[in-house]
Enzyme design. Sequence first.
Site, mmCIF file in Angstrom:
data_model
loop_
_atom_site.group_PDB
_atom_site.id
_atom_site.type_symbol
_atom_site.label_atom_id
_atom_site.label_comp_id
_atom_site.label_asym_id
_atom_site.label_seq_id
_atom_site.Cartn_x
_atom_site.Cartn_y
_atom_site.Cartn_z
ATOM 1 N N ASP A 72 1.355 -1.968 -6.555
ATOM 2 C CA ASP A 72 0.283 -2.757 -5.961
ATOM 3 C C ASP A 72 -0.996 -1.926 -5.861
ATOM 4 O O ASP A 72 -0.969 -0.688 -5.914
ATOM 5 C CB ASP A 72 0.682 -3.249 -4.573
ATOM 6 N N TYR A 107 10.853 5.037 -2.662
ATOM 7 C CA TYR A 107 9.590 4.772 -1.977
ATOM 8 C C TYR A 107 9.552 5.499 -0.639
ATOM 9 O O TYR A 107 10.584 5.650 0.035
ATOM 10 C CB TYR A 107 9.419 3.276 -1.703
ATOM 11 N N TYR A 145 10.741 -6.096 -4.292
ATOM 12 C CA TYR A 145 9.488 -6.176 -3.542
ATOM 13 C C TYR A 145 9.708 -5.470 -2.202
ATOM 14 O O TYR A 145 10.346 -6.016 -1.291
ATOM 15 C CB TYR A 145 9.081 -7.631 -3.326
#
EC number: 5.4.99.25
Length: 389
Positions: free
Chosen positions: A213, A278, A350
Amino acid sequence: MFQISELANYRLCKRCSGRIFAYHYHGISNLERGEYLQFAIGCETGNPDFSFVDSKNCDICHGIFDRFDDIYDLVAKKVGDAQYSTFLVGSVFPQDTIRMEEDIQKKFGSSGESIKKEFNREFGKYFSARTGKEYSQDNPDLTILVNAEYLFVDVKIRSIYIYGKYRKFRRDMPQTRWIHRPNGDTVESVIGSVFTRYAGGTNYYLHGSGREDVDVRMLGNGREFVLEVENPRYREFELDPVVKEINTSGKGVEIFDVKFSSHDAVSEVKLEKHRKVYDALVVSDRPIDESRLLEACINLTGKNIYQRTPLRVAQRRSDLVRTRRIDQVDLVGVSANEAEILISAEAGTYIKELVNGDGGRTRPSLSEMYGSPLNVKELDVIKICRGED
């Protein structure tokens, strides 16, 4: 059964007459074959002075084979100083010409070759002799298209492709240029503009192995990409100065493991699906209960989750429910209403919705297991789990 002398009824030159019988008497050119036919017709008709028409008066070729010098000059002007090692020739002839030739060849046994095939071959030989470049049908650097009717040429210079990996250190930068946002830095523009200048190209496209993103940093071992530069004047140049200029530009992008590649690498990079790790800074509207959050992280580890296409991308993505595996969720630390969490998940997960639940569109979510709303404040990709890393 036809007679050779019937060829005298057509306004054909030696070359176009010889091409009618191209698959007879191998080892000679169509022009030489036409010489034999001219002699045979003279003998058959008792007219030793018989000759085919001059090429410029031929109803098929109109003298195009005598204009190689002119065509070469047109190509050279279009190509300029662009570098290339291999080339391919194509051509366009009027449909009336193609049909006329086919009709004549059918009358005489359909054992000929087309004018397009001979033109492409013969001009290819001529062009190779003048330039020293190699004629190739396999991914040529330069493609030449000749319009024989209007004596117009078009040239296409094959794109060059550069493989590499990038890191992105900013939280306000998309990966690629947007039509509705033509200005502002992107990963694509920071990398592509410099390479295009060095290559003398006209445009560029970044093909990434997935994308993060706009507000997500890409750190760690980097994301693979292939940069395509269109219409390059230079196919070979030193990569180190380009890499150095990009990495010291202060625009928040760093590239490494850079090398020249091929068009095949685009699909290879796009098809690759790798697990990612992440680092998420998670925030709550109240002080976080560390023990409850730790339990939620443990319970989410190893689970399959079900994600309906997030609302934030629903206008441009198919509305589907996807199954994704969450390999590991580790709580690093808690400070007041914020927590740092490491998440290892299947490609295509996501992460923001994994944390906030997206109004029930992602289940189970970290918020659901924690029992209170959580949101991602900051997110970094810190590792893409490729085989070599």
